[in-house]
Design a protein around this motif. Structure first.
Motif, PDB file in Angstrom:
ATOM      1  N   VAL A  20       3.589 -27.359  -1.300  1.00 28.47           N
ATOM      2  CA  VAL A  20       2.165 -27.969  -1.582  1.00 28.47           C
ATOM      3  C   VAL A  20       2.372 -29.496  -0.810  1.00 28.47           C
ATOM      4  CG1 VAL A  20       1.039 -29.197  -3.682  1.00 28.47           C
ATOM      5  CG2 VAL A  20       2.067 -27.216  -3.919  1.00 28.47           C
ATOM      6  N   ASP A  34       1.081 -32.984  -0.015  1.00 26.28           N
ATOM      7  CA  ASP A  34       0.210 -34.145  -0.623  1.00 26.28           C
ATOM      8  C   ASP A  34       0.537 -35.344  -0.047  1.00 26.28           C
ATOM      9  OD1 ASP A  34      -1.495 -35.627  -2.385  1.00 26.28           O
ATOM     10  OD2 ASP A  34      -0.269 -35.579  -3.947  1.00 26.28           O
ATOM     11  N   HIS A  86      -0.839 -39.310   1.168  1.00 23.98           N
ATOM     12  CA  HIS A  86      -1.855 -40.274   0.529  1.00 23.98           C
ATOM     13  C   HIS A  86      -2.453 -40.958   1.968  1.00 23.98           C
ATOM     14  CE1 HIS A  86      -0.283 -40.697  -3.194  1.00 23.98           C
ATOM     15  NE2 HIS A  86       1.170 -40.757  -2.806  1.00 23.98           N
ATOM     16  N   ASP A  93      -7.208 -25.533   0.769  1.00 21.92           N
ATOM     17  CA  ASP A  93      -7.623 -26.950   0.609  1.00 21.92           C
ATOM     18  C   ASP A  93      -7.841 -27.353  -0.964  1.00 21.92           C
ATOM     19  OD1 ASP A  93      -8.459 -29.576   0.942  1.00 21.92           O
ATOM     20  OD2 ASP A  93     -10.250 -28.977   2.016  1.00 21.92           O
ATOM     21  N   LYS A 118      -8.866 -29.912  -2.292  1.00 21.42           N
ATOM     22  CA  LYS A 118     -10.078 -30.783  -2.367  1.00 21.42           C
ATOM     23  C   LYS A 118     -11.369 -30.167  -2.242  1.00 21.42           C
ATOM     24  CE  LYS A 118      -7.996 -35.289  -0.758  1.00 21.42           C
ATOM     25  NZ  LYS A 118      -8.352 -36.426  -0.282  1.00 21.42           N
ATOM     26  N   SER A 156      -6.487 -34.952   8.258  1.00 21.79           N
ATOM     27  CA  SER A 156      -7.257 -35.666   7.322  1.00 21.79           C
ATOM     28  C   SER A 156      -8.663 -35.794   7.981  1.00 21.79           C
ATOM     29  CB  SER A 156      -6.783 -36.545   6.520  1.00 21.79           C
ATOM     30  OG  SER A 156      -6.527 -37.801   7.358  1.00 21.79           O
ATOM     31  N   HIS A 208      -4.261 -32.706   0.606  1.00 19.95           N
ATOM     32  CA  HIS A 208      -3.776 -32.001  -0.306  1.00 19.95           C
ATOM     33  C   HIS A 208      -4.058 -30.555  -0.379  1.00 19.95           C
ATOM     34  CE1 HIS A 208      -2.335 -31.875  -4.535  1.00 19.95           C
ATOM     35  NE2 HIS A 208      -3.373 -31.512  -4.985  1.00 19.95           N
ATOM     36  N   ASN A 242      -2.238 -26.283  -0.287  1.00 17.80           N
ATOM     37  CA  ASN A 242      -1.322 -25.513  -0.822  1.00 17.80           C
ATOM     38  C   ASN A 242      -0.823 -24.330   0.272  1.00 17.80           C
ATOM     39  OD1 ASN A 242       0.551 -23.545  -2.481  1.00 17.80           O
ATOM     40  ND2 ASN A 242      -1.273 -23.043  -3.704  1.00 17.80           N
TER      41      ASN A 242
END
Length: 139
Positions: free
Chosen positions: A62, A64, A66, A96, A98, A124, A131, A133
């Motif tokens: 995963v 993640d 920022h 995704d 998000k 991004s 974010h 997986n």
């Protein structure tokens, strides 16, 4: 008889709007999936290959990361973390997490299905984080 130019331009504008607006509305109504995508946003998933009988989970992560204000964020996911794996990859899923359309974009840089390794780049959108997986299956 003298015709005012503003009268002609405003009449032309109204005529164009009278023709274009109903066409746009008809297109929007005839394609309900498009309306749904606009209101809920969209995920940027990458699914390569497919799982078959006997496949096992080779890798799961995963991601993640920022956000950075006014900048894009990049992250590389490498399978295997060492040199080469001992299993052939049959399926890679990069989901995704998000779902509002602000997520990043996954790209396969090297390897992949049929290989023993894969390098996936995640990029991004500006001022947003990542974010995802990531799963790799194979035999």
């Amino acid at each position: 008889m003298h015709i005012n130019r503003t009268m002609i331009s405003s009449t032309s504008l109204l005529l164009c709007l009278a023709v274009i607006v109903p066409l746009v509305m008809a297109e929007s109504i005839s394609n309900p999936n498009e309306i749904n995508l606009r209101t809920k946003g969209a995920s940027h998933n990458l699914i390569l290959g497919q799982r078959t009988w006997g496949d096992r989970l080779l890798f799961h992560q995963v991601v993640d990361v920022h956000r950075k204000l006014f900048r894009k964020v990049t992250y590389d996911v490498k399978y295997p973390s060492g040199s080469y794996g001992n299993a052939n990859i049959s399926c890679i899923t990069v989901i995704d997490l998000k779902s509002d359309g602000t997520g990043g974009y996954p790209y396969l840089k090297s390897g992949g299905v049929g290989y023993r390794s894969a390098l996936i780049n995640l990029l991004s959108q500006r001022s947003h984080g990542l974010h995802f997986n990531v799963t790799v299956y194979g035999k």
